[in-house]
Motif scaffolding. Sequence first.
Motif, PDB file in Angstrom:
ATOM      1  N   ARG A   1      16.374  -0.830  21.399  1.00 29.49           N
ATOM      2  CA  ARG A   1      15.044  -1.242  21.863  1.00 29.49           C
ATOM      3  C   ARG A   1      14.246  -0.051  22.376  1.00 29.49           C
ATOM      4  NH1 ARG A   1      13.228  -6.492  20.716  1.00 29.49           N
ATOM      5  NH2 ARG A   1      11.401  -5.477  21.566  1.00 29.49           N
ATOM      6  N   ALA A   2      14.939   0.895  23.014  1.00 31.68           N
ATOM      7  CA  ALA A   2      14.253   2.081  23.524  1.00 31.68           C
ATOM      8  C   ALA A   2      13.582   2.845  22.388  1.00 31.68           C
ATOM      9  CB  ALA A   2      15.223   2.980  24.289  1.00 31.68           C
ATOM     10  N   TRP A   3      14.266   2.949  21.248  1.00 36.01           N
ATOM     11  CA  TRP A   3      13.645   3.615  20.098  1.00 36.01           C
ATOM     12  C   TRP A   3      12.542   2.740  19.507  1.00 36.01           C
ATOM     13  CZ3 TRP A   3      13.917   1.793  14.932  1.00 36.01           C
ATOM     14  CH2 TRP A   3      13.165   2.573  14.041  1.00 36.01           C
ATOM     15  N   TYR A   4      12.860   1.482  19.204  1.00 39.30           N
ATOM     16  CA  TYR A   4      11.901   0.611  18.529  1.00 39.30           C
ATOM     17  C   TYR A   4      10.622   0.446  19.351  1.00 39.30           C
ATOM     18  CZ  TYR A   4       9.888  -3.159  15.840  1.00 39.30           C
ATOM     19  OH  TYR A   4       9.026  -3.921  15.084  1.00 39.30           O
ATOM     20  N   ASP A   5      10.758   0.302  20.656  1.00 39.75           N
ATOM     21  CA  ASP A   5       9.609   0.085  21.533  1.00 39.75           C
ATOM     22  C   ASP A   5       8.936   1.385  21.995  1.00 39.75           C
ATOM     23  OD1 ASP A   5      10.014  -2.672  21.379  1.00 39.75           O
ATOM     24  OD2 ASP A   5      11.247  -2.720  23.195  1.00 39.75           O
ATOM     25  N   SER A   6       9.494   2.529  21.601  1.00 38.13           N
ATOM     26  CA  SER A   6       8.947   3.806  22.067  1.00 38.13           C
ATOM     27  C   SER A   6       7.515   4.001  21.568  1.00 38.13           C
ATOM     28  CB  SER A   6       9.818   4.971  21.581  1.00 38.13           C
ATOM     29  OG  SER A   6       9.683   5.142  20.170  1.00 38.13           O
ATOM     30  N   PRO A   7       6.692   4.679  22.365  1.00 38.94           N
ATOM     31  CA  PRO A   7       5.321   4.970  21.923  1.00 38.94           C
ATOM     32  C   PRO A   7       5.295   5.716  20.585  1.00 38.94           C
ATOM     33  CG  PRO A   7       5.535   5.406  24.262  1.00 38.94           C
ATOM     34  CD  PRO A   7       6.923   5.119  23.747  1.00 38.94           C
ATOM     35  N   ALA A   8       6.234   6.628  20.384  1.00 39.81           N
ATOM     36  CA  ALA A   8       6.257   7.399  19.131  1.00 39.81           C
ATOM     37  C   ALA A   8       6.460   6.482  17.930  1.00 39.81           C
ATOM     38  CB  ALA A   8       7.354   8.454  19.187  1.00 39.81           C
ATOM     39  N   TYR A   9       7.445   5.575  18.013  1.00 39.14           N
ATOM     40  CA  TYR A   9       7.682   4.691  16.873  1.00 39.14           C
ATOM     41  C   TYR A   9       6.570   3.662  16.720  1.00 39.14           C
ATOM     42  CZ  TYR A   9       9.668   1.717  13.363  1.00 39.14           C
ATOM     43  OH  TYR A   9       9.836   1.004  12.207  1.00 39.14           O
ATOM     44  N   GLN A  10       6.075   3.130  17.810  1.00 44.65           N
ATOM     45  CA  GLN A  10       5.019   2.122  17.726  1.00 44.65           C
ATOM     46  C   GLN A  10       3.746   2.692  17.098  1.00 44.65           C
ATOM     47  OE1 GLN A  10       5.188  -1.289  18.192  1.00 44.65           O
ATOM     48  NE2 GLN A  10       7.318  -0.649  18.053  1.00 44.65           N
ATOM     49  N   GLN A  11       3.502   3.963  17.256  1.00 44.49           N
ATOM     50  CA  GLN A  11       2.358   4.584  16.604  1.00 44.49           C
ATOM     51  C   GLN A  11       2.578   4.672  15.092  1.00 44.49           C
ATOM     52  OE1 GLN A  11       1.503   8.557  17.977  1.00 44.49           O
ATOM     53  NE2 GLN A  11      -0.614   8.442  17.273  1.00 44.49           N
ATOM     54  N   VAL A  12       3.798   5.005  14.685  1.00 43.86           N
ATOM     55  CA  VAL A  12       4.123   5.197  13.275  1.00 43.86           C
ATOM     56  C   VAL A  12       4.323   3.865  12.546  1.00 43.86           C
ATOM     57  CG1 VAL A  12       5.920   6.125  11.741  1.00 43.86           C
ATOM     58  CG2 VAL A  12       5.080   7.489  13.663  1.00 43.86           C
TER      59      VAL A  12
ATOM     60  N   ASP B   1       0.870  -1.178   0.000  1.00 44.61           N
ATOM     61  CA  ASP B   1       0.000   0.000   0.000  1.00 44.61           C
ATOM     62  C   ASP B   1       0.906   1.228   0.000  1.00 44.61           C
ATOM     63  OD1 ASP B   1      -1.541   2.234   0.812  1.00 44.61           O
ATOM     64  OD2 ASP B   1      -2.852   1.012   2.064  1.00 44.61           O
ATOM     65  N   GLN B   2       1.108   1.818  -1.164  1.00 43.30           N
ATOM     66  CA  GLN B   2       2.053   2.931  -1.301  1.00 43.30           C
ATOM     67  C   GLN B   2       1.666   4.130  -0.453  1.00 43.30           C
ATOM     68  OE1 GLN B   2       5.095   2.764  -3.123  1.00 43.30           O
ATOM     69  NE2 GLN B   2       5.411   4.538  -1.801  1.00 43.30           N
ATOM     70  N   GLU B   3       0.378   4.407  -0.344  1.00 40.71           N
ATOM     71  CA  GLU B   3      -0.062   5.556   0.454  1.00 40.71           C
ATOM     72  C   GLU B   3       0.306   5.380   1.930  1.00 40.71           C
ATOM     73  OE1 GLU B   3      -4.168   7.857   1.643  1.00 40.71           O
ATOM     74  OE2 GLU B   3      -4.065   6.863  -0.294  1.00 40.71           O
ATOM     75  N   ALA B   4       0.084   4.187   2.477  1.00 42.15           N
ATOM     76  CA  ALA B   4       0.456   3.917   3.870  1.00 42.15           C
ATOM     77  C   ALA B   4       1.972   3.990   4.037  1.00 42.15           C
ATOM     78  CB  ALA B   4      -0.060   2.547   4.304  1.00 42.15           C
ATOM     79  N   LEU B   5       2.707   3.476   3.062  1.00 42.04           N
ATOM     80  CA  LEU B   5       4.170   3.519   3.134  1.00 42.04           C
ATOM     81  C   LEU B   5       4.675   4.957   3.072  1.00 42.04           C
ATOM     82  CD1 LEU B   5       6.609   1.710   3.417  1.00 42.04           C
ATOM     83  CD2 LEU B   5       6.676   1.504   0.933  1.00 42.04           C
ATOM     84  N   ASP B   6       4.068   5.779   2.236  1.00 47.13           N
ATOM     85  CA  ASP B   6       4.442   7.198   2.163  1.00 47.13           C
ATOM     86  C   ASP B   6       4.181   7.892   3.500  1.00 47.13           C
ATOM     87  OD1 ASP B   6       5.184   6.872  -0.495  1.00 47.13           O
ATOM     88  OD2 ASP B   6       3.336   7.744  -1.293  1.00 47.13           O
ATOM     89  N   THR B   7       3.064   7.556   4.132  1.00 49.05           N
ATOM     90  CA  THR B   7       2.751   8.129   5.442  1.00 49.05           C
ATOM     91  C   THR B   7       3.829   7.743   6.442  1.00 49.05           C
ATOM     92  OG1 THR B   7       0.379   8.119   4.989  1.00 49.05           O
ATOM     93  CG2 THR B   7       1.040   8.217   7.307  1.00 49.05           C
ATOM     94  N   TYR B   8       4.228   6.479   6.458  1.00 47.63           N
ATOM     95  CA  TYR B   8       5.303   6.023   7.350  1.00 47.63           C
ATOM     96  C   TYR B   8       6.582   6.813   7.086  1.00 47.63           C
ATOM     97  CZ  TYR B   8       9.050   3.130   9.180  1.00 47.63           C
ATOM     98  OH  TYR B   8      10.176   2.697   9.834  1.00 47.63           O
ATOM     99  N   MET B   9       6.964   6.937   5.826  1.00 47.35           N
ATOM    100  CA  MET B   9       8.209   7.629   5.485  1.00 47.35           C
ATOM    101  C   MET B   9       8.179   9.088   5.944  1.00 47.35           C
ATOM    102  SD  MET B   9      10.189   5.457   4.139  1.00 47.35           S
ATOM    103  CE  MET B   9      10.254   3.940   3.219  1.00 47.35           C
ATOM    104  N   ASN B  10       7.011   9.708   5.895  1.00 47.56           N
ATOM    105  CA  ASN B  10       6.883  11.103   6.327  1.00 47.56           C
ATOM    106  C   ASN B  10       6.904  11.261   7.844  1.00 47.56           C
ATOM    107  OD1 ASN B  10       6.745  12.249   3.732  1.00 47.56           O
ATOM    108  ND2 ASN B  10       4.563  11.802   3.596  1.00 47.56           N
ATOM    109  N   LEU B  11       6.526  10.211   8.569  1.00 45.18           N
ATOM    110  CA  LEU B  11       6.403  10.314  10.024  1.00 45.18           C
ATOM    111  C   LEU B  11       7.555   9.700  10.809  1.00 45.18           C
ATOM    112  CD1 LEU B  11       2.593   9.454  10.415  1.00 45.18           C
ATOM    113  CD2 LEU B  11       3.669  11.723  10.461  1.00 45.18           C
ATOM    114  N   VAL B  12       8.346   8.828  10.193  1.00 42.77           N
ATOM    115  CA  VAL B  12       9.348   8.074  10.955  1.00 42.77           C
ATOM    116  C   VAL B  12      10.499   8.948  11.452  1.00 42.77           C
ATOM    117  CG1 VAL B  12      10.727   7.274   8.975  1.00 42.77           C
ATOM    118  CG2 VAL B  12      10.604   5.896  11.085  1.00 42.77           C
ATOM    119  N   GLY B  13      10.915   9.936  10.688  1.00 47.51           N
ATOM    120  CA  GLY B  13      12.061  10.766  11.073  1.00 47.51           C
ATOM    121  C   GLY B  13      11.963  11.359  12.473  1.00 47.51           C
TER     122      GLY B  13
END
Length: 95
Positions: A66-77, A14-26
């Motif tokens: 793990r702190a980054w990967y498990d963070s609430p911010a990343y888990q939402q994105v 799903d390109q739209e969902a992937l684009d959303t991820y790319m815009n939010l992950v940074g």
Amino acid sequence: MSTFIVFTRESTQDQEALDTYMNLVGPTLEGHTVNVLSSYGALETLEGEEPEGAVIVEFPTKAAARAWYDSPAYQQVVQYRFKGAKYRALMVDGN
């Protein structure tokens, strides 16, 4: 000891969902000690099936990764990545 997370994108669903991820992950990386070593650069597959792309990030320790990967911010994105594409994610200790 450094720890690396290696993401390989196997196929886009799903390109739209992937684009959303790319815009939010940074912004999820802010406040974390991280070094992006490669982000969808040119790749050459030596063995196995070629992925669509790869990302390699370095953290100072496994706990920091793990702190980054498990963070609430990343888990939402990350939910957008799960919807957008099939990935493989590996955490690897450095030497």
